[in-house]
Design a protein around this motif. Structure first.
Motif, PDB file in Angstrom:
ATOM      1  N   PRO A  49      78.672  70.508  29.331  1.00 28.97           N
ATOM      2  CA  PRO A  49      77.819  71.585  29.257  1.00 28.97           C
ATOM      3  C   PRO A  49      76.427  71.048  28.764  1.00 28.97           C
ATOM      4  O   PRO A  49      76.157  70.453  27.823  1.00 28.97           O
ATOM      5  CB  PRO A  49      78.261  72.216  28.243  1.00 28.97           C
ATOM      6  N   GLY A  50      75.248  71.265  29.937  1.00 31.84           N
ATOM      7  CA  GLY A  50      73.859  70.747  29.543  1.00 31.84           C
ATOM      8  C   GLY A  50      73.781  69.200  29.628  1.00 31.84           C
ATOM      9  O   GLY A  50      72.692  68.907  29.339  1.00 31.84           O
ATOM     10  N   GLY A  51      74.587  68.596  30.042  1.00 30.22           N
ATOM     11  CA  GLY A  51      74.559  67.209  30.136  1.00 30.22           C
ATOM     12  C   GLY A  51      74.459  66.501  31.602  1.00 30.22           C
ATOM     13  O   GLY A  51      74.014  67.457  32.507  1.00 30.22           O
ATOM     14  N   PRO A  52      74.258  65.516  31.826  1.00 31.18           N
ATOM     15  CA  PRO A  52      73.912  64.698  32.942  1.00 31.18           C
ATOM     16  C   PRO A  52      75.139  64.758  33.838  1.00 31.18           C
ATOM     17  O   PRO A  52      76.502  64.856  33.387  1.00 31.18           O
ATOM     18  CB  PRO A  52      73.379  63.336  32.575  1.00 31.18           C
ATOM     19  N   ARG A  53      74.921  64.246  35.109  1.00 34.04           N
ATOM     20  CA  ARG A  53      76.304  63.969  36.019  1.00 34.04           C
ATOM     21  C   ARG A  53      76.597  62.673  35.638  1.00 34.04           C
ATOM     22  O   ARG A  53      75.858  61.653  35.705  1.00 34.04           O
ATOM     23  CB  ARG A  53      75.855  64.192  37.308  1.00 34.04           C
ATOM     24  N   MET A  54      78.111  62.653  35.257  1.00 31.12           N
ATOM     25  CA  MET A  54      78.497  61.164  35.136  1.00 31.12           C
ATOM     26  C   MET A  54      79.456  60.936  36.399  1.00 31.12           C
ATOM     27  O   MET A  54      80.252  61.902  36.970  1.00 31.12           O
ATOM     28  CB  MET A  54      79.328  61.166  33.795  1.00 31.12           C
ATOM     29  N   VAL A  55      79.466  59.883  36.979  1.00 28.43           N
ATOM     30  CA  VAL A  55      80.039  59.393  38.261  1.00 28.43           C
ATOM     31  C   VAL A  55      80.807  58.082  37.855  1.00 28.43           C
ATOM     32  O   VAL A  55      80.277  57.423  37.517  1.00 28.43           O
ATOM     33  CB  VAL A  55      79.090  59.194  39.349  1.00 28.43           C
ATOM     34  N   GLY A  56      82.004  58.159  38.338  1.00 29.79           N
ATOM     35  CA  GLY A  56      82.899  56.976  38.077  1.00 29.79           C
ATOM     36  C   GLY A  56      83.719  56.854  36.718  1.00 29.79           C
ATOM     37  O   GLY A  56      83.511  57.700  35.844  1.00 29.79           O
ATOM     38  N   HIS A  57      84.591  56.265  36.763  1.00 28.86           N
ATOM     39  CA  HIS A  57      85.714  56.125  35.811  1.00 28.86           C
ATOM     40  C   HIS A  57      85.171  55.665  34.464  1.00 28.86           C
ATOM     41  O   HIS A  57      85.261  56.414  33.457  1.00 28.86           O
ATOM     42  CB  HIS A  57      86.772  55.328  35.899  1.00 28.86           C
ATOM     43  N   VAL A  58      84.204  54.612  34.508  1.00 28.99           N
ATOM     44  CA  VAL A  58      83.620  53.958  33.366  1.00 28.99           C
ATOM     45  C   VAL A  58      82.764  55.005  32.735  1.00 28.99           C
ATOM     46  O   VAL A  58      82.911  55.287  31.392  1.00 28.99           O
ATOM     47  CB  VAL A  58      82.759  52.724  33.831  1.00 28.99           C
ATOM     48  N   ALA A  59      81.985  55.683  33.208  1.00 27.57           N
ATOM     49  CA  ALA A  59      80.973  56.719  32.832  1.00 27.57           C
ATOM     50  C   ALA A  59      81.803  57.796  32.139  1.00 27.57           C
ATOM     51  O   ALA A  59      81.305  58.336  31.164  1.00 27.57           O
ATOM     52  CB  ALA A  59      79.952  57.211  33.868  1.00 27.57           C
TER      53      ALA A  59
END
Length: 149
Positions: A49-59
């Motif tokens: 919620p309200g955060g950035p888009r995280m892409v991939g397992h590590v993130a």
């Protein structure tokens, strides 16, 4: 087949099974259980919620580790709407979040979308996108409103 493998296969038999495990992992602050639910694809996506888009397992793992550093999240999926095909399923979920505040217990609501893919390992999570929360359950509109904005 070892017993734990059979249990895993059975638990991944449907998108609903994966979804139940996802919310259970959040309530238990179990990072390994949570990460085991995602597809092996490189481009999995998670938006808090309200955060950035995280892409991939590590993130995604790092983001949930940071969340779990504050403890488990008491969240429950309610009023799930499903659109499913043979190899994918999209769930629109009203997440009820139980909070303990200085004033006592409170409830917050988050609208989320979970996308599942059918893989060789069974159903797996590919996308979790959660909106900013509200103090009351948002209404569900099933007919066109007279005013859109």
């Amino acid at each position: 087949m070892p017993r734990h493998k059979a249990q895993t296969a059975a638990l991944m038999a449907s998108p609903d099974d994966v979804e139940a495990q996802f919310y259970e992992a959040l309530r238990e602050a179990d990072i390994d259980k949570l990460m085991a639910l995602w597809t092996e694809e490189d481009d999995i996506v998670c938006i808090h919620p309200g955060g950035p888009r995280m892409v991939g397992h590590v993130a995604i793992r790092a983001a949930f580790e940071a969340v779990f550093a504050n403890g488990a999240i008491q969240v429950h999926a309610e009023n799930v709407r499903r659109v499913q095909s043979l190899s994918s399923s999209v769930h629109s979920v009203m997440e009820r979040v139980d909070l303990l505040t200085a004033e006592g217990p409170k409830v917050g609501w988050v609208m989320a979308t979970n996308v599942y893919f059918k893989t060789t390992q069974g159903w797996r999570l590919a996308v979790h996108h959660a909106s900013p929360g509200t103090p009351h359950a948002p209404p569900e509109v099933v007919e066109a409103p007279s005013v859109l904005h």
